[in-house]
Write an enzyme that holds these catalytic residues in place. Sequence first.
Site, mmCIF file in Angstrom:
data_model
loop_
_atom_site.group_PDB
_atom_site.id
_atom_site.type_symbol
_atom_site.label_atom_id
_atom_site.label_comp_id
_atom_site.label_asym_id
_atom_site.label_seq_id
_atom_site.Cartn_x
_atom_site.Cartn_y
_atom_site.Cartn_z
ATOM 1 N N ASP A 22 13.405 -3.816 -5.567
ATOM 2 C CA ASP A 22 13.764 -4.823 -4.556
ATOM 3 C C ASP A 22 14.350 -6.024 -5.299
ATOM 4 O O ASP A 22 13.741 -7.102 -5.354
ATOM 5 C CB ASP A 22 12.523 -5.223 -3.758
ATOM 6 C CG ASP A 22 11.894 -4.020 -3.079
ATOM 7 O OD1 ASP A 22 12.415 -3.586 -2.052
ATOM 8 O OD2 ASP A 22 10.895 -3.480 -3.608
ATOM 9 N N GLU B 27 12.137 -4.283 -9.749
ATOM 10 C CA GLU B 27 13.594 -4.439 -9.590
ATOM 11 C C GLU B 27 14.122 -3.521 -8.496
ATOM 12 O O GLU B 27 15.270 -3.652 -8.081
ATOM 13 C CB GLU B 27 14.301 -4.170 -10.926
ATOM 14 C CG GLU B 27 14.071 -5.283 -11.916
ATOM 15 C CD GLU B 27 14.762 -5.053 -13.252
ATOM 16 O OE1 GLU B 27 15.146 -3.906 -13.535
ATOM 17 O OE2 GLU B 27 14.902 -6.028 -14.008
ATOM 18 N N SER C 218 9.450 5.313 -3.414
ATOM 19 C CA SER C 218 9.254 4.386 -2.296
ATOM 20 C C SER C 218 8.189 4.964 -1.375
ATOM 21 O O SER C 218 8.125 6.190 -1.197
ATOM 22 C CB SER C 218 10.563 4.219 -1.528
ATOM 23 O OG SER C 218 10.308 3.643 -0.274
ATOM 24 N N GLY D 168 5.456 4.358 -8.923
ATOM 25 C CA GLY D 168 6.184 3.108 -9.195
ATOM 26 C C GLY D 168 5.226 1.928 -9.184
ATOM 27 O O GLY D 168 5.216 1.087 -10.095
ATOM 28 N N HIS D 169 4.400 1.854 -8.144
ATOM 29 C CA HIS D 169 3.384 0.790 -8.085
ATOM 30 C C HIS D 169 2.438 0.898 -9.293
ATOM 31 O O HIS D 169 2.093 -0.095 -9.928
ATOM 32 C CB HIS D 169 2.525 0.917 -6.826
ATOM 33 C CG HIS D 169 3.246 0.714 -5.529
ATOM 34 N ND1 HIS D 169 3.426 1.725 -4.625
ATOM 35 C CD2 HIS D 169 3.812 -0.380 -4.975
ATOM 36 C CE1 HIS D 169 4.057 1.267 -3.555
ATOM 37 N NE2 HIS D 169 4.314 -0.015 -3.742
ATOM 38 N N GLY E 58 0.811 -1.220 0.000
ATOM 39 C CA GLY E 58 0.000 0.000 0.000
ATOM 40 C C GLY E 58 0.834 1.255 0.000
ATOM 41 O O GLY E 58 2.024 1.232 -0.305
ATOM 42 N N ALA E 59 0.199 2.390 0.369
ATOM 43 C CA ALA E 59 0.803 3.725 0.227
ATOM 44 C C ALA E 59 1.351 3.838 -1.194
ATOM 45 O O ALA E 59 2.526 4.106 -1.422
ATOM 46 C CB ALA E 59 1.891 3.980 1.272
ATOM 47 N N LEU E 60 0.458 3.607 -2.130
ATOM 48 C CA LEU E 60 0.864 3.446 -3.534
ATOM 49 C C LEU E 60 1.402 4.747 -4.129
ATOM 50 O O LEU E 60 0.909 5.834 -3.845
ATOM 51 C CB LEU E 60 -0.327 2.970 -4.369
ATOM 52 C CG LEU E 60 -0.965 1.647 -3.910
ATOM 53 C CD1 LEU E 60 -2.128 1.275 -4.837
ATOM 54 C CD2 LEU E 60 0.047 0.510 -3.837
HETATM 55 P P1 AMP Z 1 5.975 -2.506 -1.704
HETATM 56 O O1 AMP Z 1 4.605 -1.945 -1.568
HETATM 57 O O2 AMP Z 1 7.047 -1.542 -1.320
HETATM 58 O O3 AMP Z 1 6.111 -3.848 -1.049
HETATM 59 O O4 AMP Z 1 6.196 -2.752 -3.255
HETATM 60 C C1 AMP Z 1 5.322 -3.546 -4.009
HETATM 61 C C2 AMP Z 1 5.973 -3.856 -5.322
HETATM 62 O O5 AMP Z 1 6.249 -2.660 -6.017
HETATM 63 C C3 AMP Z 1 7.321 -4.592 -5.151
HETATM 64 O O6 AMP Z 1 7.441 -5.586 -6.159
HETATM 65 C C4 AMP Z 1 8.314 -3.492 -5.327
HETATM 66 O O7 AMP Z 1 9.577 -3.947 -5.797
HETATM 67 C C5 AMP Z 1 7.620 -2.636 -6.372
HETATM 68 N N1 AMP Z 1 8.122 -1.271 -6.308
HETATM 69 C C6 AMP Z 1 8.244 -0.477 -5.229
HETATM 70 N N2 AMP Z 1 8.804 0.700 -5.558
HETATM 71 C C7 AMP Z 1 9.060 0.647 -6.883
HETATM 72 C C8 AMP Z 1 9.638 1.551 -7.826
HETATM 73 N N3 AMP Z 1 10.100 2.738 -7.473
HETATM 74 N N4 AMP Z 1 9.738 1.144 -9.113
HETATM 75 C C9 AMP Z 1 9.287 -0.082 -9.502
HETATM 76 N N5 AMP Z 1 8.736 -0.974 -8.663
HETATM 77 C C10 AMP Z 1 8.619 -0.617 -7.364
#
Ligand code: AMP
Length: 280
Positions: free
Chosen positions: A150, A148, A185, A35-36, A30-32
């Site tokens: 992560d 990528e 992020s 990037g998401h 969440g907190a989209l």
């Molecule tokens: P998270 O909500 O941080 O767990 O991220 C969910 C998905 O979005 C994971 O596969 C992350 O690698 C991807 N993600 C997070 N930030 C980015 C970004 N800046 N660019 C691309 N993918 C991202």
Amino acid sequence: MKVFKTVSSLQNYLTKIDKNKTLGFIPTMGALHDGHISIVKRAKKENDFIIVSIFVNPTQFDKQQDLKNYPNKLEHDLELLKVENCDIVFTPVANEIYTNNIKPDSFDFDGLDKVMEGAFRKGHFDGVGTIVKKLFEIIKPNTAYFGEKDFQQLQIIKKMVARYNLPVQIVPCVIYREEDGLAMSSRNTHLTDDQRKSAPLIYQTLLKCKELFLEKEIDIVKKFVKNELENNKILKLEYFEIADTEYLISNSFKNKNKKYRAFIAVFAGTVRLIDNIALN
Ligand code: AMP
């Protein structure tokens, strides 16, 4: 857009989807941000239906304070997903997923989990493996999208899928950045103005590191990065590694047959930022 909170209601709905249609899955906490959303857009193009999960997974946090501080913007997230014509959102509470036993399973990732994020966040990847495997089993997607950003997580998920023969295709997605290069992020919202101003140094350093890597030895590149960060009063380097992309093993010598990436983790106050870049 359908929003489900329970496993049973979600599965009841999923059984009604035509088996010949493809289902793409994007797991998130969440907190989209954009990037998401870039991943959501891509998945939407490549599948008949998409499902996004929003779940802050407790078993992957090594620090309780970090879990407590993790931003929660559910209403806003749902609005963003609606705009993208997301088909399904799954927003369970922890007990729904862990049935009153909030503990990670333990995995053998062939050492991929012992370095970098795994070394500095004990148990993190067991928590990640646990939640992703549970979600795959509940949702049974055809494809699942991972950023990528992560990169270590992405390699570990691929390893898990191969090991357990899980019937899902893992799709890697490029890192989405702010205009000044800072990798997007959910944690960026916690940065103070001064920290936010310093944060682009992370990507700028990675870009220089990519240039240096072509001509110089790995140890020289590492020294350069350490110096760059030491000269900044706001950012504190946690680790910097250059590792091959397959085994994530840091080495002082380059093997011309291998692909390398640089990986970095930095603290800005209590906010932990990670980034990485392909070097060759
Ligand atoms: P998270 O909500 O941080 O767990 O991220 C969910 C998905 O979005 C994971 O596969 C992350 O690698 C991807 N993600 C997070 N930030 C980015 C970004 N800046 N660019 C691309 N993918 C991202």
